[in-house]
Design a protein around this motif. Structure first.
Motif, PDB file in Angstrom:
ATOM      1  N   LEU A  75       5.217  -9.149 -15.446  1.00 36.21           N
ATOM      2  CA  LEU A  75       5.460  -9.076 -14.007  1.00 36.21           C
ATOM      3  C   LEU A  75       5.740  -7.659 -13.535  1.00 36.21           C
ATOM      4  O   LEU A  75       5.405  -7.296 -12.405  1.00 36.21           O
ATOM      5  N   THR A  76       6.390  -6.852 -14.378  1.00 30.09           N
ATOM      6  CA  THR A  76       6.859  -5.534 -13.943  1.00 30.09           C
ATOM      7  C   THR A  76       6.168  -4.369 -14.631  1.00 30.09           C
ATOM      8  O   THR A  76       6.221  -3.243 -14.131  1.00 30.09           O
ATOM      9  N   GLY A  77       5.556  -4.596 -15.792  1.00 27.85           N
ATOM     10  CA  GLY A  77       4.975  -3.501 -16.558  1.00 27.85           C
ATOM     11  C   GLY A  77       5.986  -2.758 -17.396  1.00 27.85           C
ATOM     12  O   GLY A  77       5.626  -1.803 -18.100  1.00 27.85           O
ATOM     13  N   LYS A  78       7.248  -3.172 -17.369  1.00 22.90           N
ATOM     14  CA  LYS A  78       8.281  -2.516 -18.169  1.00 22.90           C
ATOM     15  C   LYS A  78       8.321  -3.111 -19.577  1.00 22.90           C
ATOM     16  O   LYS A  78       7.976  -4.277 -19.769  1.00 22.90           O
ATOM     17  N   SER A  79       8.745  -2.305 -20.541  1.00 26.97           N
ATOM     18  CA  SER A  79       8.955  -2.789 -21.903  1.00 26.97           C
ATOM     19  C   SER A  79      10.353  -3.383 -22.003  1.00 26.97           C
ATOM     20  O   SER A  79      11.308  -2.833 -21.452  1.00 26.97           O
ATOM     21  N   PHE A 119      18.910  -7.586 -17.276  1.00 21.34           N
ATOM     22  CA  PHE A 119      18.011  -6.577 -17.815  1.00 21.34           C
ATOM     23  C   PHE A 119      18.686  -5.221 -17.603  1.00 21.34           C
ATOM     24  O   PHE A 119      18.783  -4.739 -16.474  1.00 21.34           O
ATOM     25  N   LYS A 120      19.147  -4.616 -18.670  1.00 17.29           N
ATOM     26  CA  LYS A 120      19.871  -3.354 -18.588  1.00 17.29           C
ATOM     27  C   LYS A 120      18.898  -2.193 -18.748  1.00 17.29           C
ATOM     28  O   LYS A 120      18.218  -2.083 -19.775  1.00 17.29           O
ATOM     29  N   PRO A 121      18.806  -1.293 -17.765  1.00 20.37           N
ATOM     30  CA  PRO A 121      17.896  -0.145 -17.890  1.00 20.37           C
ATOM     31  C   PRO A 121      18.326   0.772 -19.037  1.00 20.37           C
ATOM     32  O   PRO A 121      19.504   1.101 -19.179  1.00 20.37           O
ATOM     33  N   LEU A 122      17.362   1.154 -19.863  1.00 16.05           N
ATOM     34  CA  LEU A 122      17.622   2.085 -20.953  1.00 16.05           C
ATOM     35  C   LEU A 122      17.073   3.471 -20.630  1.00 16.05           C
ATOM     36  O   LEU A 122      17.764   4.459 -20.717  1.00 16.05           O
TER      37      LEU A 122
END
Length: 273
Positions: A75-79, A119-122
């Motif tokens: 959905l977001t393209g994030k890993s 979902f914690k941003p790294l």
């Protein structure tokens, strides 16, 4: 094809120099036209693209952390990295469309919020699914495209004079979907309210707004409330006395037989009965 093959790098003497130059020019034009498409793919999915069309539903039932991460990546393209403390996580999320990729990702984040995960941003483009206190993700200010099947207006009559409206053993999930049909509000479920059932019997006439109010009242009697977190987005959560109400419920097994007419008379010591 292996572009390191020396045969591919050796010029063909049978091809005139002018023709070789023409081929290089064509390849240069192709590279220019293909470039923007390649960069567009690298940007990931389009947030505004429709993920769930109108008339359909986004349905996740007992989905584990790995599958939640895979869906969020799509959905977001994030890993997404998965924390070990999500081993027992199961997500159930059923909401009607239309939903864009951005809407679906936000609702997934909010469902995790209700369950104590986030979902914690790294770093750029990388997040970690783990336990933690987050916050309700607010929808963007831009309005969604209108639903081709608009929800009925609150004042519209749902049950006529001669009709009866009956909900028998309606689960919290059933209530969330019906509440959306009556009000247009999407409703997410806290895990604590899953399994709650209500029964309603009302004689018509009833408007959509009145029917929605009856659902709210019946849920409140079971220790469950509907709370608005954002415009058009609600959650079904326990009330403050939810645990007290649950403790008052009869046990699962058959109740012990009692005779209310029998009374016990205490006999003093050293006294004749």
């Amino acid at each position: 094809m292996d572009f390191t093959d020396p045969i591919m790098l050796t010029p063909d003497p049978s091809i005139p120099r002018r023709k070789s130059a023409w081929l290089l020019a064509v390849m240069f034009v192709i590279a220019l036209t293909a470039g923007p498409h390649l960069h567009a793919e690298e940007k990931g999915p389009n947030p505004g693209a429709i993920h769930v069309p109108a008339g359909s539903r986004m349905e996740l039932v007992n989905v584990d952390a790995a599958d939640v991460g895979t869906l969020y990546e799509r959905l977001t393209g994030k890993s997404v990295e998965i924390s070990p403390d999500t081993s027992r996580l199961e997500v159930t999320l059923i909401v009607p469309g239309p939903l864009t990729n951005s809407d679906a990702a936000r609702l997934l984040e909010n469902q995790l919020f209700l369950q104590g995960f986030r979902f914690k941003p790294l770093e750029a483009g990388i997040v970690k699914l783990a336990k933690g206190r987050g916050q309700w993700a607010q929808p963007p200010k831009a309005a969604m495209p209108p639903d081709p099947h608009p929800v009925a207006k609150p004042g519209n009559v749902m049950v006529p004079d001669e009709g009866e409206w009956a909900l028998l053993n309606f689960t919290s999930l059933d209530c969330s979907l019906l509440y959306h049909a009556l009000t247009g509000n999407r409703v997410l479920l806290s895990p604590q309210v899953v399994g709650v059932e209500i029964t309603i019997r009302r004689q018509g006439p009833l408007t959509n707004s009145e029917a929605a109010t009856h659902i709210e009242e019946a849920l409140l009697a079971e220790g469950v409330q509907l709370k608005e977190y954002a415009p058009g987005e609600w959650a079904m959560i326990p009330t403050a006395d939810f645990e007290t109400l649950q403790a008052r419920k009869p046990p699962a097994g058959p109740p012990a037989a009692k005779n209310p007419s029998v009374r016990v008379r205490r006999v003093p010591r050293n006294a004749d009965p």
